[in-house]
Design a protein around this motif. Sequence first.
Motif, PDB file in Angstrom:
ATOM      1  N   THR A  67      17.701   5.097  46.193  1.00  0.00           N
ATOM      2  CA  THR A  67      17.672   4.334  47.389  1.00  0.00           C
ATOM      3  C   THR A  67      16.520   4.574  48.701  1.00  0.00           C
ATOM      4  N   THR A  68      15.644   3.714  48.848  1.00  0.00           N
ATOM      5  CA  THR A  68      14.474   4.307  49.642  1.00  0.00           C
ATOM      6  C   THR A  68      14.060   3.206  50.489  1.00  0.00           C
ATOM      7  N   PHE A  69      13.882   3.961  52.407  1.00  0.00           N
ATOM      8  CA  PHE A  69      13.434   3.786  52.811  1.00  0.00           C
ATOM      9  C   PHE A  69      11.731   3.017  53.656  1.00  0.00           C
ATOM     10  N   SER A  70      11.522   1.896  54.259  1.00  0.00           N
ATOM     11  CA  SER A  70      11.051   1.953  55.341  1.00  0.00           C
ATOM     12  C   SER A  70      10.931   1.470  56.024  1.00  0.00           C
ATOM     13  N   GLY A  71       9.719   1.560  57.513  1.00  0.00           N
ATOM     14  CA  GLY A  71       9.854   1.182  59.023  1.00  0.00           C
ATOM     15  C   GLY A  71      10.646   2.134  59.248  1.00  0.00           C
ATOM     16  N   LEU A  72      11.422   2.938  58.916  1.00  0.00           N
ATOM     17  CA  LEU A  72      12.147   3.704  60.099  1.00  0.00           C
ATOM     18  C   LEU A  72      11.264   5.265  60.956  1.00  0.00           C
ATOM     19  N   GLN A  73      11.721   4.580  62.515  1.00  0.00           N
ATOM     20  CA  GLN A  73      11.051   5.887  63.175  1.00  0.00           C
ATOM     21  C   GLN A  73      12.544   6.264  63.899  1.00  0.00           C
ATOM     22  N   ARG A  74      12.983   5.524  64.752  1.00  0.00           N
ATOM     23  CA  ARG A  74      14.604   7.000  64.832  1.00  0.00           C
ATOM     24  C   ARG A  74      15.842   6.213  63.804  1.00  0.00           C
ATOM     25  N   ALA A  75      15.890   5.649  63.602  1.00  0.00           N
ATOM     26  CA  ALA A  75      16.983   4.931  62.911  1.00  0.00           C
ATOM     27  C   ALA A  75      16.531   5.920  61.583  1.00  0.00           C
ATOM     28  N   ARG A  76      17.752   7.037  60.955  1.00  0.00           N
ATOM     29  CA  ARG A  76      18.077   7.484  59.995  1.00  0.00           C
ATOM     30  C   ARG A  76      18.487   7.320  58.528  1.00  0.00           C
ATOM     31  N   PRO A  77      17.866   7.565  57.595  1.00  0.00           N
ATOM     32  CA  PRO A  77      18.891   6.890  56.069  1.00  0.00           C
ATOM     33  C   PRO A  77      19.839   7.015  56.037  1.00  0.00           C
ATOM     34  N   ALA A  78      20.680   8.956  56.275  1.00  0.00           N
ATOM     35  CA  ALA A  78      21.692   9.013  56.241  1.00  0.00           C
ATOM     36  C   ALA A  78      22.949   7.984  57.449  1.00  0.00           C
ATOM     37  N   GLU A  79      22.336   7.339  58.230  1.00  0.00           N
ATOM     38  CA  GLU A  79      23.122   6.958  59.262  1.00  0.00           C
ATOM     39  C   GLU A  79      23.463   5.239  58.659  1.00  0.00           C
ATOM     40  N   LEU A  80      22.365   4.853  58.231  1.00  0.00           N
ATOM     41  CA  LEU A  80      22.338   3.619  57.531  1.00  0.00           C
ATOM     42  C   LEU A  80      23.387   3.708  56.617  1.00  0.00           C
ATOM     43  N   LEU A  81      22.826   4.986  55.477  1.00  0.00           N
ATOM     44  CA  LEU A  81      23.685   5.084  54.496  1.00  0.00           C
ATOM     45  C   LEU A  81      25.173   4.917  54.812  1.00  0.00           C
ATOM     46  N   LYS A  82      25.678   5.974  55.257  1.00  0.00           N
ATOM     47  CA  LYS A  82      26.690   5.609  55.874  1.00  0.00           C
ATOM     48  C   LYS A  82      27.626   4.655  56.563  1.00  0.00           C
ATOM     49  N   LEU A  83      26.803   3.395  57.238  1.00  0.00           N
ATOM     50  CA  LEU A  83      27.291   1.943  57.571  1.00  0.00           C
ATOM     51  C   LEU A  83      27.750   1.240  56.908  1.00  0.00           C
TER      52      LEU A  83
END
Length: 284
Positions: A67-83
Amino acid sequence: MAFGKSKNRRRQDTAQQKEAVKGAVRTHGPGLLKAILLTGLTVALVWGGIELRRWALSSPTFLLKETTFSGLQRARPAELLKLSGLTVGQNLWTLDVGALERTMSAHPWVRTVEVRRHFPSSVSVEVTEHVPAALAVLGDLYLVNEEGEPFKRLQPGDTLDLPLVTGVDREGYLGDEGRTREQIRRALAVAEAYAATQPAKRERLSEVRVSPEGMVLVTADGLEVRMGEGETDAKLERLSRVRGELRARGLSAQVIHLDNRARPGWVAVKLSSPVSERSGASAQ
């Protein structure tokens, strides 16, 4: 003689029936054959689709590997994956993209999110985050974006150097969200115009106060500038000239009034020194 005629009639009837059957076959045969073939093809396709779906849902080919993420500055990939609950090993065909986007959007920094599946085994997540423009006092301190939308309560880890918008309250926001957001947008517009004048560090904006009489600016060195309503650019130009004159005279101001409705070109200055006030001076 009568018996012979009956046999001939039967032969004629049989011949007519055969001709009728042949005619029906000639007339309806091609269509019937097409219908049979189409039915067989449909059955084959349905059966093939079922088997293909069974294979797609069980094949390790379509298990999520990356899973790749783009556009993140303050949110973290781990936080979005957990949600979202998105994990390695899930089948791409079974992913509910809409549900993933809704759950990731619950992150306070996320403004919009778009999830795409890339077969056979990866997912990309494109995020647009809120851009903080100011802090607003709405019971607690909230970060607001450029559209005047409070999107996140300020936390100890949020190290941001932003002007403070005051004069709005939580009750007003809950009672009339649209009006409060418009007030915040107007305050942000004045703050942006002020920043464009490139003030010195001690003159940088600390607070924008929304009041019934109009906007009030408070700078880092404690100067209060009462802007009133309208003509923001012209008033800021007058402010720059008054500041220049005060510096040339070695004076500092406590309050500068640019809100004279009767005489918009006039400026009143309350000095920080014992010489308390200079008023009625035209800045034109």
